[in-house]
Enzyme design. Structure first.
Site, PDB file in Angstrom:
ATOM      1  N   HIS A  88       5.269   8.513   2.687  1.00  0.00           N
ATOM      2  CA  HIS A  88       4.507   7.904   1.592  1.00  0.00           C
ATOM      3  C   HIS A  88       5.454   7.016   0.783  1.00  0.00           C
ATOM      4  O   HIS A  88       6.638   7.339   0.635  1.00  0.00           O
ATOM      5  CB  HIS A  88       3.904   9.000   0.699  1.00  0.00           C
ATOM      6  CG  HIS A  88       2.933   8.437  -0.294  1.00  0.00           C
ATOM      7  ND1 HIS A  88       3.356   7.844  -1.467  1.00  0.00           N
ATOM      8  CD2 HIS A  88       1.587   8.338  -0.271  1.00  0.00           C
ATOM      9  CE1 HIS A  88       2.285   7.416  -2.126  1.00  0.00           C
ATOM     10  NE2 HIS A  88       1.206   7.698  -1.424  1.00  0.00           N
ATOM     11  N   GLU A 152      -0.953   1.333   3.658  1.00  0.00           N
ATOM     12  CA  GLU A 152      -0.982   1.401   2.199  1.00  0.00           C
ATOM     13  C   GLU A 152      -0.013   0.378   1.616  1.00  0.00           C
ATOM     14  O   GLU A 152       1.176   0.680   1.422  1.00  0.00           O
ATOM     15  CB  GLU A 152      -0.544   2.794   1.726  1.00  0.00           C
ATOM     16  CG  GLU A 152      -1.463   3.913   2.113  1.00  0.00           C
ATOM     17  CD  GLU A 152      -1.382   5.045   1.103  1.00  0.00           C
ATOM     18  OE1 GLU A 152      -2.403   5.332   0.475  1.00  0.00           O
ATOM     19  OE2 GLU A 152      -0.301   5.613   0.935  1.00  0.00           O
TER      20      GLU A 152
HETATM   21  P1  PGA Z   1      -4.209   5.390  -5.105  1.00  0.00           P
HETATM   22  O1  PGA Z   1      -3.050   6.104  -4.264  1.00  0.00           O
HETATM   23  O2  PGA Z   1      -5.506   5.656  -4.396  1.00  0.00           O
HETATM   24  O3  PGA Z   1      -4.151   6.028  -6.451  1.00  0.00           O
HETATM   25  O4  PGA Z   1      -3.879   3.933  -5.139  1.00  0.00           O
HETATM   26  C1  PGA Z   1      -3.051   6.094  -2.881  1.00  0.00           C
HETATM   27  C2  PGA Z   1      -1.820   6.791  -2.380  1.00  0.00           C
HETATM   28  O5  PGA Z   1      -0.805   6.806  -3.088  1.00  0.00           O
HETATM   29  O6  PGA Z   1      -1.817   7.350  -1.275  1.00  0.00           O
END
Ligand code: PGA
Length: 230
Positions: A88, A152
């Site tokens: 992450h 992401e």
């Molecule tokens: P968010 O976070 O939906 O608050 O943008 C996603 C993540 O960090 O996996």
């Protein structure tokens, strides 16, 4: 195909909150959606889920008895965990390298845990090659096993800003292409500022599911997303 919803609770919640989460998920989970809840480690033993799955937020990169503060795969499996987030951006920001990510992926896969590997460029406008390299390196130590990626973009996490559908689809197809070059057929989720308002747009992308951060803590909104998935 079952679409997936992964809830990353990060360092949020308490036992009372997680008992509310269980009620919501047990009520709204239908068989067409695969829900994976990733609470902080200490709450994992309290997650009695009827039909959803459990995921960890991280996993140790090595399996030995000298890793103070780390949690290994057999410990996770003992409590019913089947998935683990790996790489992450909040872990990468604390120094986790592509090499460590690759070791964590190997640890997970070799113990029958499914890694959900987070990849994404740092800044809006950064080249997609950055993501391709992350994918290549993450897969460098494994040659088989179920693997999920989550696209992401770091700039979209918690910012309320999102890439366009076209950009998301391009990243998804790039990730699938790069992974298939090393023999892996992978699912790709989208994550970054998904919420109750923009969900109807996000479902139009090619993503195999969604990784939710902040909205996982807002249970009414989270429930509305689960309902929309049906
Ligand atoms: P968010 O976070 O939906 O608050 O943008 C996603 C993540 O960090 O996996």
């Amino acid at each position: 195909m079952h679409k997936m919803v992964v809830a990353n609770y990060k360092m949020n919640g308490d036992r009372k909150f997680y008992s509310r989460v269980l009620k919501v998920v047990n009520k709204y989970n239908k068989k067409d959606t695969k829900i994976i809840l990733c609470p902080p480690f200490v709450y994992i033993p309290f997650m009695k889920l009827k039909s959803a799955n459990l995921g960890a937020q991280d996993i140790s990169s090595t399996v030995n008895n000298k890793s103070t503060g780390q949690i290994g795969p057999s410990m996770l499996k003992e409590f019913g965990v089947k998935y683990t987030l790996v790489g992450h951006s909040e872990r990468r920001a604390e120094g986790e390298t592509d090499e460590t990510v690759a070791m964590k992926v190997k640890t997970a896969v070799s113990h029958d845990l499914v890694p959900i590997i987070c990849v994404g460029e740092e800044k809006k406008g950064d080249k997609i090659d950055i993501v391709s390299t992350q994918v290549e390196k993450a897969l460098s130590l494994v040659d088989k096993g179920e693997i999920i990626f989550a696209y992401e973009p770091v700039w979209a996490i918690g910012s309320g800003i999102q890439p366009t559908t076209k950009q998301i689809n391009k990243a998804i197809s790039t990730i699938k292409k790069v992974a298939s070059k090393s023999g892996h057929e992978v699912k790709v989720l989208y994550g970054g500022s998904v919420n109750g308002n923009n969900f109807s747009e996000i479902v139009k992308t090619d993503a195999d599911g969604y990784l939710l951060g902040g909205v996982s803590n807002r249970l009414d909104e989270f429930a509305s997303i689960l309902k929309e998935m049906q």
